[in-house]
Write a protein that holds these residues in place. Structure first.
Motif, PDB file in Angstrom:
ATOM      1  N   THR A  33       0.853  -1.204   0.000  1.00 30.47           N
ATOM      2  CA  THR A  33       0.000   0.000   0.000  1.00 30.47           C
ATOM      3  C   THR A  33       0.884   1.248   0.000  1.00 30.47           C
ATOM      4  N   GLN A  87     -13.501  -2.069   3.929  1.00 31.82           N
ATOM      5  CA  GLN A  87     -13.270  -2.249   2.482  1.00 31.82           C
ATOM      6  C   GLN A  87     -14.055  -1.204   1.688  1.00 31.82           C
ATOM      7  N   ARG A 146      -7.926  -4.582   2.146  1.00 33.18           N
ATOM      8  CA  ARG A 146      -7.162  -3.615   1.339  1.00 33.18           C
ATOM      9  C   ARG A 146      -6.599  -4.221   0.056  1.00 33.18           C
TER      10      ARG A 146
END
Ligand code: NAD
Length: 525
Positions: free
Chosen positions: A91, A286, A259
């Motif tokens: 991420t 989410q 994620r």
């Protein structure tokens, strides 16, 4: 980072001609090089950091089961923490990677292709040891990986350009751009441990996504070696993270993670359906519906018509059914033959099959070797038995020997009834079910009577019959008067219908769109 490269038109990587002494020598040297590296221990890689764990699992040589190919840290032993760390890292890496210009991202793929080309035989040799590919099969796998890199690199340059739009009647400037999705889970199978793993990973990467690669427990070493290439080309840390596990836990947690934005999966129908279902559930935190690209199994058929060239048909059948021990999603597992040419064709198919050289894959002459593991070996023998119990007649093979490796004889069973188990279930082993039909109508009906729809082939000299197959034979990759395996990147975009998957067409001009989302921008002027 060098970005000024002349980009030539895409061409498929040529296969190596092993009849040439220098090529044979180079391959033998690569095999010895890899032999000297067998049995090493490998870590996980998250954000460039090497993570060593106490719990390990082994990848073994299917043709020589006591030979350990690699010893891997087992991410399943601490799956929750490791998945969390990998998703976090990917991420973070996404923040910058998504802004990297498409040309620069493509350049990484071109450089990886260059390195793979230089180490072609080295990579092929790893596949010979780790999954039991013959020289030719391993060479084709490496060539396909190079193709994916070259093809997707070029494709990204295309999708990175301004997209054509209809001019607005209003005073405004309009744009359509393609942006990446986010963090993806890459879950490849073991059977094309370089090509499919590389194609799935790098298509997601070149489009600006970051990834967590969970290789198959049967082929982690080839994936790790590819990770080394990615490090060598300087791909930013965290863009591809490597989580090998002995079982399914890491995969399951990745699929369920809120994620994770998309899942690129290639494998069996059962696992694909499970992933599809799990990915559809919305978890707390989410913000999106996960995208699933799932390429699954097949029950592929070759139809031989009464007007076919039987020599050519027999050659194509034997290559499609027994190449790589029948362990291709595209492999011919059903042979559907017009009764008028049945005996003549079967005679040729049997003769050719009997001439196959079965043995250790490190030998240049070997044409068939062991299946991947004990489970595959057991399944093949159980299915052969089932085929006979349900009325099939064993024409050839039928036995297995797992004393050294997981060897299953090339097996041909005739008298197989449409709808019976071995006519419907993917076996993924060198087992060919033969079905006799009275005419072409029946042949097409039998061919289509399966839940799968991946590849198929028709042998006929009648253009009318082939044209009819174009309309009626319901498969994603249809071939005429040639084998039903061996799709080439860019030439035969690959993917199937129905339970064979989402028909994503790997190696095709739309493939990268699976990893992108379009953003339409209008500015008043
Ligand atoms: P598989 O379904 O057993 O495993 C595929 C991958 O999924 C592996 O990495 C495995 O570890 C992982 N996995 C297993 N269970 C999981 C779970 N519950 N959650 C998340 N991940 C999980 O398949 P395989 O034996 O590796 O490969 C053979 C299959 O792949 C055959 O069915 C073949 O037809 C298919 N295949 C399809 C294509 C295609 O393009 N359609 C290409 C190659 C192979």
């Amino acid at each position: 980072m060098q970005t000024k490269r002349i980009i030539n038109e895409f061409r498929n990587e040529p296969f190596t001609d092993f009849s040439k002494a220098e090529n044979r020598k180079a391959m033998l040297e690569a095999i010895e090089q890899v032999r000297s590296e067998l049995g090493k221990e490998y870590p996980l890689i998250i954000g460039g950091e090497r993570i060593w764990l106490e719990k390990k699992f082994q990848s073994i040589n299917p043709a020589n089961k006591l030979q350990v190919v690699g010893v891997f840290c087992d991410a399943d032993s601490d799956a929750e923490n490791l998945v969390e760390k990998a998703v976090e890292t990917a991420t973070e890496a996404f923040k910058t990677w998504q802004c990297t210009p498409p040309e620069e991202r493509a350049e990484y793929l071109f450089r990886a292709a260059e390195l793979l080309r230089h180490r072609k035989h080295y990579f092929s040799a790893w596949m010979i040891f780790e999954v039991g590919k013959t020289w030719a099969e391993a060479d084709a796998d490496t060539a396909e990986a190079i193709d994916f890199l070259e093809f997707y690199g070029r494709e990204m340059l295309r999708w990175g350009k301004p997209q054509p739009l209809i001019p607005s009647p209003l005073p405004e400037k309009n744009e359509l751009i393609y942006i990446p999705l986010g963090v993806g889970a890459i879950i490849p199978p073991w059977n094309f441990p370089l090509a499919i793993m590389c194609g799935m990973t790098m298509s997601a990467v070149v489009t600006g996504n970051t990834t967590i690669l969970k290789p198959s427990p049967d082929a982690p070493t080839v994936a790790y070696k590819f990770m080394e290439i990615l490090e060598e080309i300087g791909l930013p840390k965290g863009v591809v993270n490597f989580l090998a596990g002995s079982g399914t836990l890491v995969g399951e947690l990745l699929v369920a993670h809120p994620r994770i934005r998309f899942i690129s999966f290639t494998g069996s129908k059962a696992v694909g359906l499970k992933i599809y279902e799990e990915a559809a559930k919305t978890r707390p935190g989410q913000k999106w519906m996960k995208r699933v690209i799932a390429e699954m199994g097949g029950k592929d058929a070759i139809i031989v018509c009464d007007d076919a060239n039987l020599e050519e048909a027999a050659t194509g059948i034997v290559q499609s059914a027994f190449g790589f021990q029948g362990q291709k999603c595209s492999a011919c597992s059903r042979l559907i033959v017009d009764e008028k040419v049945y005996d003549a064709l079967l005679e040729k198919v049997i003769e050719l099959t009997q001439s196959l050289k079965i043995g250790d894959p490190t030998s240049p002459d070997t044409q068939m070797t062991a299946v991947i593991n004990q489970k595959a070996f057991d399944k093949a023998l159980t299915m052969i038995q089932k085929g006979i119990e349900e009325g099939g007649k064993l024409l050839l093979g039928g036995k297995g020997d797992n004393s050294v490796g997981f060897y299953v004889e090339p097996t041909i069973i005739e008298n197989v009834k449409p709808g019976s188990t071995i006519e419907q279930v993917e076996i993924f082993a060198p087992v060919l079910a033969v079905i006799k039909v009275k005419d072409y109508d029946e042949a097409l009906a039998v061919a289509n009577d399966t839940e799968y729809g991946l590849t198929g082939s028709v042998y006929s000299t009648s253009q009318e019959k082939l044209d009819r197959a174009k309309r009626e034979f319901h498969v994603g990759n249809l071939y005429f008067n040639r084998k039903c395996t061996g799709a080439l990147v860019g030439v035969h975009p690959f993917g199937g219908f129905n339970m064979s998957g989402t028909d994503s067409k790997a190696g095709g001009s739309e493939y990268l769109l699976h990893f992108l989302q379009g953003k339409s921008i209008a500015q008043k002027i």
